[in-house]
Scaffold this active site. Structure first.
Site, mmCIF file in Angstrom:
data_model
loop_
_atom_site.group_PDB
_atom_site.id
_atom_site.type_symbol
_atom_site.label_atom_id
_atom_site.label_comp_id
_atom_site.label_asym_id
_atom_site.label_seq_id
_atom_site.Cartn_x
_atom_site.Cartn_y
_atom_site.Cartn_z
ATOM 1 N N GLY A 1 0.815 -1.214 0.000
ATOM 2 C CA GLY A 1 0.000 0.000 0.000
ATOM 3 C C GLY A 1 0.841 1.253 0.000
ATOM 4 O O GLY A 1 0.550 2.221 -0.712
ATOM 5 N N GLU A 2 1.912 1.252 0.801
ATOM 6 C CA GLU A 2 2.801 2.411 0.823
ATOM 7 C C GLU A 2 3.501 2.580 -0.525
ATOM 8 O O GLU A 2 3.642 3.702 -1.022
ATOM 9 C CB GLU A 2 3.842 2.290 1.929
ATOM 10 N N ALA A 3 3.921 1.474 -1.118
ATOM 11 C CA ALA A 3 4.585 1.569 -2.419
ATOM 12 C C ALA A 3 3.660 2.178 -3.471
ATOM 13 O O ALA A 3 4.034 3.131 -4.164
ATOM 14 C CB ALA A 3 5.057 0.183 -2.867
#
Length: 150
Positions: free
Chosen positions: A70-72
């Protein structure tokens, strides 16, 4: 929080401002997790990831895997926006809520903007299963800054 650095050798399209749009390049962790890019634009970044290979000891999709992917995807969306201004982005905050898990299949990760500013961006990132059920909701904020020479 790590954020991809734009690589001018990998850009092809131009934004309305004349700056080259950054194109997503998978990192080592993304490749190990089996992430595949489906769509990339300022308005939306979509990727997929298999559950197999990303499970914790109880056989469920690992919450850390959800956060990492999700962060990526949220960071990639921020960097694409930043590239329209000749800038890059670095993550400053990420939070997630896990709603349900998965034991198998493929999850879809979709980042859409909440705020696209000249200094900060905020994206909502949804992770859903193959039948469209929400597994996790992330919110990520990135600081936009000028690119450093490499």
């Amino acid at each position: 929080m790590s954020t991809p650095v734009p690589n001018s050798a990998e850009t092809q399209d131009h934004s309305p401002t004349g700056h080259e749009l950054w194109k997503i390049t998978l990192g080592e962790l993304d490749e190990k997790m089996g992430v595949k890019i489906v769509e990339e634009s300022v308005e939306r970044v979509v990727a997929t990831m298999p559950v197999e290979g990303n499970r914790q000891s109880f056989g469920l999709l690992h919450g850390g895997a959800s956060l990492a992917v999700g962060e990526a995807v949220g960071s990639w969306a921020a960097v694409i926006h930043a590239s329209t201004m000749g800038k890059t982005a670095v993550g400053v905050d990420v939070s997630a809520t896990h709603h349900r898990s998965a034991r198998e299949g493929v999850v879809t990760i979709t980042a859409t903007p909440i705020h696209l500013g000249g200094t900060l961006t905020t994206h909502e990132v949804l992770i859903t299963n193959e039948i469209g059920q929400r597994l996790c909701t992330l919110r990520i904020t990135n600081l936009l800054m000028r690119r450093h020479k490499q």
